[in-house]
Design a protein around this motif. Sequence first.
Motif, PDB file in Angstrom:
ATOM      1  N   GLN A 148       0.849  -1.198   0.000  1.00  0.00           N
ATOM      2  CA  GLN A 148       0.000   0.000   0.000  1.00  0.00           C
ATOM      3  C   GLN A 148       0.882   1.244   0.000  1.00  0.00           C
ATOM      4  O   GLN A 148       1.828   1.342   0.786  1.00  0.00           O
ATOM      5  N   VAL A 149       0.531   2.135  -0.882  1.00  0.00           N
ATOM      6  CA  VAL A 149       1.244   3.413  -0.973  1.00  0.00           C
ATOM      7  C   VAL A 149       0.263   4.506  -0.576  1.00  0.00           C
ATOM      8  O   VAL A 149      -0.777   4.697  -1.231  1.00  0.00           O
ATOM      9  N   SER A 150       0.579   5.221   0.485  1.00  0.00           N
ATOM     10  CA  SER A 150      -0.315   6.266   0.999  1.00  0.00           C
ATOM     11  C   SER A 150       0.462   7.566   1.199  1.00  0.00           C
ATOM     12  O   SER A 150       1.702   7.600   1.093  1.00  0.00           O
ATOM     13  N   GLN A 187      -1.724  14.553  -3.817  1.00  0.00           N
ATOM     14  CA  GLN A 187      -2.922  13.717  -3.834  1.00  0.00           C
ATOM     15  C   GLN A 187      -3.673  13.926  -2.522  1.00  0.00           C
ATOM     16  O   GLN A 187      -3.081  14.317  -1.509  1.00  0.00           O
ATOM     17  N   PRO A 188      -4.987  13.712  -2.510  1.00  0.00           N
ATOM     18  CA  PRO A 188      -5.743  13.835  -1.245  1.00  0.00           C
ATOM     19  C   PRO A 188      -5.167  12.914  -0.170  1.00  0.00           C
ATOM     20  O   PRO A 188      -4.582  11.864  -0.471  1.00  0.00           O
ATOM     21  N   PRO A 197       9.814   0.782  -7.041  1.00  0.00           N
ATOM     22  CA  PRO A 197       9.444   2.163  -7.421  1.00  0.00           C
ATOM     23  C   PRO A 197       8.173   2.621  -6.729  1.00  0.00           C
ATOM     24  O   PRO A 197       7.181   1.888  -6.633  1.00  0.00           O
ATOM     25  N   ALA A 198       8.211   3.855  -6.235  1.00  0.00           N
ATOM     26  CA  ALA A 198       7.066   4.472  -5.570  1.00  0.00           C
ATOM     27  C   ALA A 198       7.222   5.986  -5.668  1.00  0.00           C
ATOM     28  O   ALA A 198       8.340   6.500  -5.808  1.00  0.00           O
ATOM     29  N   PRO A 199       6.118   6.729  -5.597  1.00  0.00           N
ATOM     30  CA  PRO A 199       6.225   8.195  -5.631  1.00  0.00           C
ATOM     31  C   PRO A 199       7.081   8.713  -4.488  1.00  0.00           C
ATOM     32  O   PRO A 199       7.029   8.209  -3.357  1.00  0.00           O
ATOM     33  N   ALA A 200       7.896   9.703  -4.778  1.00  0.00           N
ATOM     34  CA  ALA A 200       8.785  10.272  -3.765  1.00  0.00           C
ATOM     35  C   ALA A 200       7.974  10.899  -2.631  1.00  0.00           C
ATOM     36  O   ALA A 200       6.977  11.577  -2.866  1.00  0.00           O
ATOM     37  N   GLY A 201       8.410  10.627  -1.395  1.00  0.00           N
ATOM     38  CA  GLY A 201       7.757  11.205  -0.228  1.00  0.00           C
ATOM     39  C   GLY A 201       6.530  10.460   0.247  1.00  0.00           C
ATOM     40  O   GLY A 201       5.880  10.898   1.204  1.00  0.00           O
TER      41      GLY A 201
END
Length: 233
Positions: free
Chosen positions: A32-34, A39-40, A144-148
């Motif tokens: 899970q990427v939160s 993004q909200p 790979p995942a969005p930074a931050g």
Amino acid sequence: MRTPTAMIVGLVLCPCGLLLTLTGTLAPNWRQVSLIPDQPIDFVTEQGIWDICTERQSSHNRLCGQADELGYFKQVPVQVAQGMMPSSLVLTLVGLLVAALGVRCWQEEPRHTLAAVAGLVLLLSGLLSLVPASWYTHELWALPAPAGSTLVVGYSLVLSYLGSCFEILGGLALALSFHHCCKKLRTPKLPPSPVLEDGPCPNTGAYRNPWDVLEDERHGQQWRSTLPCDSDL
């Protein structure tokens, strides 16, 4: 004959492991990427080994089949999981079929050798699903995942772990049937005991009456039998 306890344990754990592994393989929630920037706050991305889904937790609006913009599916741990998890499922089905033929709850005597072989097959299937789950966990924060963003282990990965452990334990329980096979081989086979049958004495030299004894003594002949037959008494 009652079914051995080890076989019962194996037949209970392995199907449970199959269901858990199947759910973990198909459900798109290995990671899970939160808290993704821009993004909200309630926006969550769920990544599996086959699909990527997004969800707004406030409205439970879920969309699957999202594009892989970061090359997530090209990573080696994901590709290994795509190959080994289905192989584990197929091998588990084969092992359960062999185990059913070996345990044979509907018969008095189980086939210990066949049940033990099924245990080895199920043990191998558990290892096949445990390896990709462990590798994915090790590389979870390197994929790979969005930074931050914040990365969390998904429930599909946990189910895959549990299913693998159940299959390994069930396979080991069935493999204990080898002990019965080795014990049977070490037990010496006793020769069959002779069966005594009633009937005339087979020794033709046995005395039939006391006159024969007196006649042999008179002529100095040797005794024709040291023990009389029961039928002569």
